[in-house]
Motif scaffolding. Structure first.
Motif, mmCIF file in Angstrom:
data_model
loop_
_atom_site.group_PDB
_atom_site.id
_atom_site.type_symbol
_atom_site.label_atom_id
_atom_site.label_comp_id
_atom_site.label_asym_id
_atom_site.label_seq_id
_atom_site.Cartn_x
_atom_site.Cartn_y
_atom_site.Cartn_z
ATOM 1 N N VAL A 1 -4.256 1.477 -9.164
ATOM 2 C CA VAL A 1 -4.281 1.498 -7.699
ATOM 3 C C VAL A 1 -3.057 2.266 -7.205
ATOM 4 O O VAL A 1 -1.915 1.909 -7.513
ATOM 5 N N GLU A 2 -3.289 3.314 -6.439
ATOM 6 C CA GLU A 2 -2.200 4.106 -5.881
ATOM 7 C C GLU A 2 -1.634 3.389 -4.660
ATOM 8 O O GLU A 2 -2.379 2.919 -3.806
ATOM 9 N N VAL A 3 -0.290 3.322 -4.580
ATOM 10 C CA VAL A 3 0.367 2.573 -3.507
ATOM 11 C C VAL A 3 1.370 3.469 -2.804
ATOM 12 O O VAL A 3 2.190 4.130 -3.443
ATOM 13 N N THR A 4 1.296 3.463 -1.480
ATOM 14 C CA THR A 4 2.353 4.065 -0.667
ATOM 15 C C THR A 4 2.734 3.056 0.396
ATOM 16 O O THR A 4 2.181 1.946 0.447
ATOM 17 N N ASP A 5 3.707 3.405 1.246
ATOM 18 C CA ASP A 5 4.091 2.490 2.328
ATOM 19 C C ASP A 5 3.990 3.218 3.664
ATOM 20 O O ASP A 5 3.757 4.430 3.716
ATOM 21 N N VAL A 6 4.146 2.471 4.742
ATOM 22 C CA VAL A 6 3.937 3.071 6.062
ATOM 23 C C VAL A 6 4.970 4.149 6.367
ATOM 24 O O VAL A 6 4.694 5.094 7.107
ATOM 25 N N ALA A 7 6.176 4.054 5.786
ATOM 26 C CA ALA A 7 7.194 5.070 6.043
ATOM 27 C C ALA A 7 6.810 6.405 5.428
ATOM 28 O O ALA A 7 7.150 7.471 5.961
ATOM 29 N N ARG A 8 6.101 6.393 4.315
ATOM 30 C CA ARG A 8 5.707 7.617 3.621
ATOM 31 C C ARG A 8 4.243 7.989 3.908
ATOM 32 O O ARG A 8 3.728 8.955 3.343
ATOM 33 N N TYR A 9 3.599 7.214 4.737
ATOM 34 C CA TYR A 9 2.152 7.348 4.950
ATOM 35 C C TYR A 9 1.743 8.747 5.413
ATOM 36 O O TYR A 9 0.869 9.386 4.800
ATOM 37 N N ASN A 10 2.342 9.264 6.468
ATOM 38 C CA ASN A 10 1.928 10.578 6.976
ATOM 39 C C ASN A 10 2.220 11.713 5.997
ATOM 40 O O ASN A 10 1.339 12.557 5.752
#
Length: 607
Positions: A526-535
């Motif tokens: 499962v690939e995970v990012t966060d809202v700070a890096r989202y865009n």
């Protein structure tokens, strides 16, 4: 149920209305597209007196007024599409012509039902035969003579075999409630000499009688063809009966003798022919059944063998068309749509998004829906999506999937559910967006306060905010959202597990503690990012250049403003989420990556 209409589109504005009848005092957002690109959102919250209806549309605050800024160019045609923001359902589509051309006329409205007396009059003699559906060389006739709230009667016979005794099926609101053999003596039929001894009549009593309030549709069809007998499709509106106009006949070049589907792939391909005007009944009438057994029909829908046949055989003589109809309108079919659809198209790559609340999921889903064939949780929820809407959306996604190499799966579906359904393959792409769990909880509280603010300003609490008020023991709503009210709601919401779910990140990622979640993310890649890096991640990983953030709320409260005891409680109910978030955030920062994959998370030990 989502309803609405676009009344006007020109170079300057979009006007219309949109509402969710399950939340008559709530408001919805719509997205406006021009030439395939989203250009803005509009909340349908303008007062409209013509929409006031306490039962379905509340106080009528559902109007849309969206202004193009700048206005659309006069030098070219523009395709304007308006969709519901949540779920992506089409609300309206217009062509705004360049000024040298005449704009197209408004879409032709659907003809209303024809008013009829409280009960249909009896037919004085047998009428001409109706169409017989997909059965070649066989002509059936019939008529619904009377239909009232307590029962109905009529007749049905074969024009090609005078001695044949037929069955009719009775449907109420598209659900089969009876199968009746047409063997009652009829003097008029006997006198005609066309139908053997004339014993071709039928009667049926509704027990209990149909409701005198609201709307109820009654359809009587030839069981062997699925087509209504003459005047056999009616609706009761507040106790008065109206005849429903028949759907337009199929075009001459439309195939009418289709083989019934034999597996889920064939089923969905066939449902791609669904037309809203003709409905499911017309689509079913196009199938040419032979000697299909119940097991075959069940396998065509679910891809499995039935555990029992008792339920489907309860009617007596077996009609596969009615069986197929029942299964398509069943809760089991709708609830299980996601894995059913994915398995029906195994060659398509699956883009499975695990949508954690308050973690940019609505924004991501909006952008992906515009680019990929998509199915979502709302499609599988009978409380959100009616059966006709479900069939319409299936037809749309089937049309889209033919030209798409991927299927996008979204909505609030737990990762554990995808694992249990065994729909995650190594060739698929599974991804999620996380957020600081404390800030996610604060965002949820701000959302609740935003809703209270909107309702207090309108002077009336909507059903969901009224329920929140009761759940939080708030008493009478204030006239303004004061600092004291914000503090009271915040403290109460933090301690209500239905509103602020403890360890929400871990829960939506399959449940368990932080270490179990990291191990699961690694196992299923499962690939995970966060809202700070989202865009930046959207742009780098998916070539989606967007700076949007849908479903944002007003800021009423911040972490810095919380009392010490509230902060302590919030920390206590997000302890495992914070361990998970710190581990992933630390890896992202150390690696400089915009996201982490299963390989990045393998053998990670959560501190």
């Amino acid at each position: 149920m989502l309803l609405g209409h676009i009344d006007l589109v020109d170079r300057y504005t979009v006007r219309g209305w949109a509402a969710d009848t399950d939340r008559p005092y709530g408001t919805v957002e719509v997205a406006v597209f021009v030439d395939g690109q989203v250009i803005g959102l509009a909340r349908a919250d303008q007062a409209r007196d013509d929409l006031k209806d306490p039962a379905t549309l509340g106080s009528g605050v559902h109007g849309i007024h969206y202004k193009f800024d700048p206005p659309l160019s006069v030098l070219q045609d523009h395709d304007v599409v308006v969709r519901f923001a949540e779920g992506g359902r089409l609300l309206g589509q217009w062509r705004v012509a360049r000024e040298s051309e005449v704009p197209p006329s408004h879409p032709k409205p659907v003809a209303p039902a024809v008013e009829m007396p409280d009960a249909l009059p009896s037919s004085p003699a047998p009428l001409a035969s109706g169409g017989s559906g997909a059965l070649v060389g066989r002509v059936l006739a019939g008529h619904l003579d009377e239909c009232a709230r307590n029962g109905l009667k009529g007749w049905a016979a074969s024009e090609t075999d005078p001695n044949e005794v037929l069955d009719v099926s009775v449907f109420v609101n598209d659900r089969k409630i009876a199968q009746v053999t047409c063997d009652k003596p009829r003097e008029d039929l006997a006198a005609s000499g066309l139908h053997g001894d004339g014993a071709r009549g039928f009667t049926y009593r509704f027990d209990p009688p149909l409701s005198a309030n609201g709307e109820t549709r009654v359809t009587v069809v030839h069981a062997s063809t699925g087509l209504p007998v003459i005047k056999g499709d009616v609706r009761f509106v507040n106790g008065k009966v109206q005849r429903v106009e028949a759907a337009a006949a199929l075009a001459e070049d439309e195939p009418r003798l289709l083989a019934p589907p034999s597996n889920p792939r064939g089923l969905f391909e066939w449902l791609g022919l669904y037309d809203e005007q003709g409905g499911l009944a017309q689509l079913l009438s196009r199938l040419e059944f032979a000697n299909e057994r119940p097991e075959q029909i069940h396998y065509a829908v679910f891809g499995t063998h039935p555990q029992t046949l008792d339920d489907v055989l309860r009617w007596g003589r077996y009609y596969p068309r009615d069986h197929l109809s029942e299964m398509l309108l069943s809760e089991a079919f709708q609830v299980g749509l996601v894995p059913l659809f994915l398995r029906a198209f195994p060659e398509k790559r699956r883009l499975i998004f695990v949508h954690i609340p308050k973690c940019a999921g609505t924004d991501l889903s909006f952008h992906f829906r515009a680019r990929h064939a998509s199915i979502d949780r709302y499609l599988t929820d009978p409380a959100w999506t009616s059966k006709p809407d479900m069939l319409r959306r299936i037809a749309r996604v089937v049309a889209h999937v033919r030209t798409s190499d991927s299927i996008f799966v979204h909505g609030h579906i737990n990762l554990a559910d995808h694992i249990a359904a065994d729909v995650i393959r190594p060739t698929d792409r599974v991804f999620t967006v996380i957020r600081d769990p404390v800030m996610a909880a604060i965002s949820q509280i701000n959302y609740v306060l935003t809703r209270f603010d909107e309702d207090i300003a309108s002077g009336q609490l909507r059903p969901d905010t009224a329920e929140w008020s009761r759940a939080l023991d708030l008493g009478t709503a204030p006239t303004v959202v004061s600092a004291a009210f914000v503090k009271r709601v915040t403290s109460a919401a933090l301690r209500n597990e239905d509103m602020i779910v403890p360890n929400s990140l871990c829960l939506w990622l399959g449940a368990g503690g932080a270490q179990a979640v990291v191990d699961r993310l690694a196992t299923y890649d499962v690939e995970v990012t966060d809202v700070a890096r989202y865009n930046p991640w959207l742009r780098a990983a998916w070539k989606i250049d967007a700076q949007t953030r849908w479903n944002k709320s007003k800021k009423f409260v911040s972490l810095q403003e919380l009392p010490t005891d509230d902060v302590g409680h919030l920390n206590s109910i997000t302890r495992e989420d914070q361990r998970l978030y710190r581990s992933i955030e630390g890896l992202l920062t150390a690696s400089g990556k915009l996201s982490l994959t299963g390989d990045d998370l393998r053998r990670v030990v959560v501190a």
